[in-house]
Motif scaffolding. Structure first.
Motif, PDB file in Angstrom:
ATOM      1  N   PHE A 289      60.710  -0.377  32.045  1.00  0.00           N
ATOM      2  CA  PHE A 289      59.951   0.774  31.533  1.00  0.00           C
ATOM      3  C   PHE A 289      58.807   1.094  32.487  1.00  0.00           C
ATOM      4  O   PHE A 289      58.417   0.259  33.314  1.00  0.00           O
ATOM      5  CB  PHE A 289      59.416   0.536  30.107  1.00  0.00           C
ATOM      6  CG  PHE A 289      58.784  -0.815  29.895  1.00  0.00           C
ATOM      7  CD1 PHE A 289      57.450  -1.035  30.194  1.00  0.00           C
ATOM      8  CD2 PHE A 289      59.530  -1.871  29.374  1.00  0.00           C
ATOM      9  CE1 PHE A 289      56.867  -2.282  29.993  1.00  0.00           C
ATOM     10  CE2 PHE A 289      58.956  -3.127  29.170  1.00  0.00           C
ATOM     11  CZ  PHE A 289      57.625  -3.322  29.483  1.00  0.00           C
TER      12      PHE A 289
ATOM     13  N   ASP B 139      53.800   4.757  31.379  1.00  0.00           N
ATOM     14  CA  ASP B 139      53.461   5.699  30.303  1.00  0.00           C
ATOM     15  C   ASP B 139      54.370   5.583  29.094  1.00  0.00           C
ATOM     16  O   ASP B 139      54.233   6.333  28.138  1.00  0.00           O
ATOM     17  CB  ASP B 139      53.525   7.143  30.832  1.00  0.00           C
ATOM     18  CG  ASP B 139      52.541   7.324  31.970  1.00  0.00           C
ATOM     19  OD1 ASP B 139      51.474   6.676  31.922  1.00  0.00           O
ATOM     20  OD2 ASP B 139      52.865   8.072  32.912  1.00  0.00           O
ATOM     21  N   GLU B 140      55.310   4.657  29.143  1.00  0.00           N
ATOM     22  CA  GLU B 140      56.240   4.568  28.018  1.00  0.00           C
ATOM     23  C   GLU B 140      55.661   3.703  26.895  1.00  0.00           C
ATOM     24  O   GLU B 140      54.908   2.761  27.143  1.00  0.00           O
ATOM     25  CB  GLU B 140      57.581   4.023  28.496  1.00  0.00           C
ATOM     26  CG  GLU B 140      58.307   5.063  29.340  1.00  0.00           C
ATOM     27  CD  GLU B 140      59.747   4.676  29.617  1.00  0.00           C
ATOM     28  OE1 GLU B 140      60.644   5.281  29.016  1.00  0.00           O
ATOM     29  OE2 GLU B 140      59.954   3.770  30.436  1.00  0.00           O
ATOM     30  N   LYS B 141      56.060   4.080  25.672  1.00  0.00           N
ATOM     31  CA  LYS B 141      55.565   3.345  24.496  1.00  0.00           C
ATOM     32  C   LYS B 141      56.515   2.202  24.180  1.00  0.00           C
ATOM     33  O   LYS B 141      57.700   2.412  23.957  1.00  0.00           O
ATOM     34  CB  LYS B 141      55.519   4.280  23.286  1.00  0.00           C
ATOM     35  CG  LYS B 141      54.190   5.023  23.153  1.00  0.00           C
ATOM     36  CD  LYS B 141      54.221   5.930  21.942  1.00  0.00           C
ATOM     37  CE  LYS B 141      54.075   5.162  20.631  1.00  0.00           C
ATOM     38  NZ  LYS B 141      54.270   6.032  19.456  1.00  0.00           N
TER      39      LYS B 141
ATOM     40  N   TYR C 138      49.976  -2.145  29.257  1.00  0.00           N
ATOM     41  CA  TYR C 138      50.985  -1.294  28.614  1.00  0.00           C
ATOM     42  C   TYR C 138      50.574  -0.934  27.195  1.00  0.00           C
ATOM     43  O   TYR C 138      49.820  -1.670  26.559  1.00  0.00           O
ATOM     44  CB  TYR C 138      52.344  -2.008  28.579  1.00  0.00           C
ATOM     45  CG  TYR C 138      52.998  -2.096  29.929  1.00  0.00           C
ATOM     46  CD1 TYR C 138      53.581  -0.981  30.511  1.00  0.00           C
ATOM     47  CD2 TYR C 138      53.001  -3.293  30.634  1.00  0.00           C
ATOM     48  CE1 TYR C 138      54.161  -1.060  31.769  1.00  0.00           C
ATOM     49  CE2 TYR C 138      53.591  -3.378  31.895  1.00  0.00           C
ATOM     50  CZ  TYR C 138      54.164  -2.254  32.452  1.00  0.00           C
ATOM     51  OH  TYR C 138      54.736  -2.340  33.692  1.00  0.00           O
TER      52      TYR C 138
ATOM     53  N   TYR D 294      59.210   5.195  19.648  1.00  0.00           N
ATOM     54  CA  TYR D 294      59.001   4.275  20.783  1.00  0.00           C
ATOM     55  C   TYR D 294      60.094   4.502  21.831  1.00  0.00           C
ATOM     56  O   TYR D 294      61.226   4.823  21.487  1.00  0.00           O
ATOM     57  CB  TYR D 294      59.001   2.816  20.302  1.00  0.00           C
ATOM     58  CG  TYR D 294      57.732   2.475  19.555  1.00  0.00           C
ATOM     59  CD1 TYR D 294      56.587   2.100  20.245  1.00  0.00           C
ATOM     60  CD2 TYR D 294      57.668   2.590  18.174  1.00  0.00           C
ATOM     61  CE1 TYR D 294      55.410   1.825  19.569  1.00  0.00           C
ATOM     62  CE2 TYR D 294      56.491   2.322  17.487  1.00  0.00           C
ATOM     63  CZ  TYR D 294      55.367   1.943  18.192  1.00  0.00           C
ATOM     64  OH  TYR D 294      54.206   1.681  17.520  1.00  0.00           O
ATOM     65  N   ASP D 295      59.741   4.341  23.094  1.00  0.00           N
ATOM     66  CA  ASP D 295      60.712   4.555  24.168  1.00  0.00           C
ATOM     67  C   ASP D 295      61.580   3.332  24.380  1.00  0.00           C
ATOM     68  O   ASP D 295      62.716   3.435  24.829  1.00  0.00           O
ATOM     69  CB  ASP D 295      59.976   4.834  25.496  1.00  0.00           C
ATOM     70  CG  ASP D 295      59.105   6.066  25.396  1.00  0.00           C
ATOM     71  OD1 ASP D 295      59.675   7.150  25.190  1.00  0.00           O
ATOM     72  OD2 ASP D 295      57.868   5.936  25.490  1.00  0.00           O
TER      73      ASP D 295
END
Ligand code: Q46
Ligand code: ZN
Ligand code: ZN
Length: 311
Positions: free
Chosen positions: A44, A47-49, A72, A156-157
């Motif tokens: 990931f 910027d990913e959740k 993160y 969420y990503d």
């Protein structure tokens, strides 16, 4: 044994890396390595959740700690399974997970399976007659389903789990002994997203279990020492013990076994890359998660059966 970086007394000797580190340098080394694996395997981006599946054990709490230290956006998800096993297992693991989150001001989602579906995991396993007296098949099914559901519903990503090298090597060992091509093709540090299913990642997959224990202790993380009472006597534990014997005789065996597997998979030399991803799936008519079964997904099918049986 002395620390390779500063010459102080070493906390841990990692024979497979030919390296010993003191406490201070070890707790720096673990997140540095994790960041490297996250990039290397394209897990990931910054910027990913991330949703971290936390069980109250050392691996998942350490993973959460590491991801937060690396900056993160990582929230936790605890699934209440309703397992007692004479040690109040679920209750205690939930208490420690909540304490961890509170002390660090982190966001934790808690889903209680019994409140959500009317039955705890051991009861669901009993009335659905799955898994031959062991609730693990139902538990695994329910955990996967709920992790995907929460990741999707809350946007969420990516979903991160705390599987370490000992876990991954044991799974690989089992799948190799039985030559399960589909499982071998799916195993790895990343499982890509598909309709309704979140991307799954295992950032700790290259750390030995003893390294994670040392990290949790060195960071002062309070975790549940007991394993789930149903883990005892499982196939997985048998594979772990067998691999430990090999590792004792030849340090680095587990790491080589796992890394060479990933390499062979990537190069396509050993495996015909038939269909390693999640193609050929369609949406479950009940919950919408992708499934390969026609109609309902396995989890919804199990719930239907339980409902029918208890009428
Ligand atoms: S929690 Fe669930 Fe595990 Fe306990 S019941 Fe089996 S699968 S052993 S990781
Ligand atoms: Zn040092
Ligand atoms: Zn479903």
């Amino acid at each position: 044994m002395k620390c390779k970086k500063c010459g102080e007394k070493a906390l841990l000797n990692m024979r497979h890396h030919n390296m010993a580190l003191c406490k201070e340098h070890f707790i720096e080394w673990v997140p540095e390595q994790t960041a490297r694996f996250i990039k290397k395997y394209w897990m990931f981006g910054p910027d990913e959740k991330v949703l971290v599946a936390v069980s109250g054990g050392k691996d998942s709490l350490s993973l959460w700690d590491i991801l937060v230290r690396l900056g993160y956006q990582a929230d936790g998800l605890y699934l209440g399974l309703g397992i007692d096993g004479g040690i109040n297992y679920s209750h205690e693991s939930q208490r420690l997970t909540e304490k961890f989150a509170q002390e660090r001001n982190l966001r934790l989602h808690v889903v209680d399976i019994e409140k959500e579906y009317g039955y705890s995991i051991p009861v669901l396993a009993e009335i659905s007659h799955r898994g031959h007296g062991r609730p693990c098949a139902v538990c695994g099914l329910a955990k996967r389903h709920e992790m995907n559901r929460i990741a999707r519903d809350l946007g969420y990503d990516v979903l991160a789990t705390g599987h370490n090298l000992d876990d991954e090597a044991a799974v690989l060992f089992g799948n190799t002994l039985q030559w399960y091509p589909e499982y071998l093709l799916r195993q790895g540090p990343v499982l890509d997203a598909a309709d309704g299913l979140a991307r799954k990642v295992k950032p700790l997959c290259r750390f030995y279990e003893r390294e994670m224990t040392a990290y949790a202790l060195a960071r002062g993380i309070e975790y549940i020492y007991e394993e789930c009472p149903f883990a005892e006597g499982s196939q997985q534990i048998f594979y772990k013990e067998s691999l430990n014997q090999l590792e004792n005789a030849r340090p680095g065996t587990k790491l080589t076994f796992y890394l060479k597997f990933l390499e062979a998979k990537r190069s396509g030399e050993l495996f015909v890359a038939k269909d390693a991803d999640r193609k050929g799936l369609h949406a479950c008519t009940q919950c919408g998660q992708a499934t390969s079964a026609p109609g309902l997904c396995s989890f919804c099918r199990m719930l239907e059966k339980v409902k029918l049986d208890s009428q």
